[in-house]
Design an enzyme around this catalytic site. Sequence first.
Site, PDB file in Angstrom:
ATOM      1  N   ASP A  57       0.870  -1.169   0.000  1.00 45.66           N
ATOM      2  CA  ASP A  57       0.000   0.000   0.000  1.00 45.66           C
ATOM      3  C   ASP A  57       0.913   1.226   0.000  1.00 45.66           C
ATOM      4  OD1 ASP A  57      -1.570   2.198   0.732  1.00 45.66           O
ATOM      5  OD2 ASP A  57      -2.803   1.057   2.114  1.00 45.66           O
ATOM      6  N   TYR A 148     -11.057  15.091  -4.969  1.00 44.56           N
ATOM      7  CA  TYR A 148     -10.286  14.562  -6.095  1.00 44.56           C
ATOM      8  C   TYR A 148      -9.690  15.698  -6.909  1.00 44.56           C
ATOM      9  CZ  TYR A 148      -9.125  11.708 -10.180  1.00 44.56           C
ATOM     10  OH  TYR A 148      -8.457  11.075 -11.208  1.00 44.56           O
ATOM     11  N   ALA A 150      -9.024  18.760  -5.980  1.00 43.40           N
ATOM     12  CA  ALA A 150      -7.988  19.436  -5.198  1.00 43.40           C
ATOM     13  C   ALA A 150      -6.715  18.604  -5.146  1.00 43.40           C
ATOM     14  CB  ALA A 150      -8.500  19.720  -3.792  1.00 43.40           C
ATOM     15  N   LYS A 152      -5.620  16.393  -7.372  1.00 42.65           N
ATOM     16  CA  LYS A 152      -4.930  16.372  -8.664  1.00 42.65           C
ATOM     17  C   LYS A 152      -4.332  17.740  -8.997  1.00 42.65           C
ATOM     18  CE  LYS A 152      -5.361  12.073  -9.797  1.00 42.65           C
ATOM     19  NZ  LYS A 152      -4.170  11.211  -9.867  1.00 42.65           N
TER      20      LYS A 152
END
Length: 218
Positions: A57, A148, A150, A152
């Site tokens: 992970d 999402y 923010a 990227k």
Amino acid sequence: MFSNKVAIVTGASSGIGRATALAFGREHASVVAVGRDTSALNQVAAGIRECATVSVDVTVDDAAARIVGAALDAFGGIDVLVNAAGIIGSGGIETTGDQMWDAMFGINVRAPFRLMREAAPHLVARRGAIVNVSSVTGLRAFPGLVAYCASKSAVDQLTRCAALDLAPKGVRVNAVNPGVVVTNLHRRSGMAEEQYARFLERSRETHPIGRPGQPDEI
């Protein structure tokens, strides 16, 4: 083109990451394929002449050190780092909770940052390159995707800053910002099949080419 080159690819068990790892393999690179799905990673590795897998992970504390260490142990150096692992989740400013916000930034921003930092000295030694898989949402705002978008956007700025830091040392840092690509990303976020089918159909209208993209194209 990539003979004698070593490429680390996160998110290599599916989608754009998988397509990228296999593309490097076709170009005769040695690949370090990183993901959480050991079985899927092994399937990817079976299609690459020289491939080491790291089942991890990317958000755990020692992930970056384990990944870089695996590359050095297996192949002796690093020429390319591709940060393709990522998640998406829906929610506007009124409905996005702290858990979703933190998860989005943990995987989409913090993990690439830590891996870039860990790999930087080895990329400098070989005058290598970094590619971060961002999104059109990093360039434009969309409703219902606040965390999402923010995250990227943060990836894009991280890329710009790292590019300036590492350019004097011969390392190029770039991002690619795809539109909709047919992967398991949206399904894994919880989008139902019927909803996903409508989403893809809508993408035929919103993309100038008249269709969503495929992982191999990215």
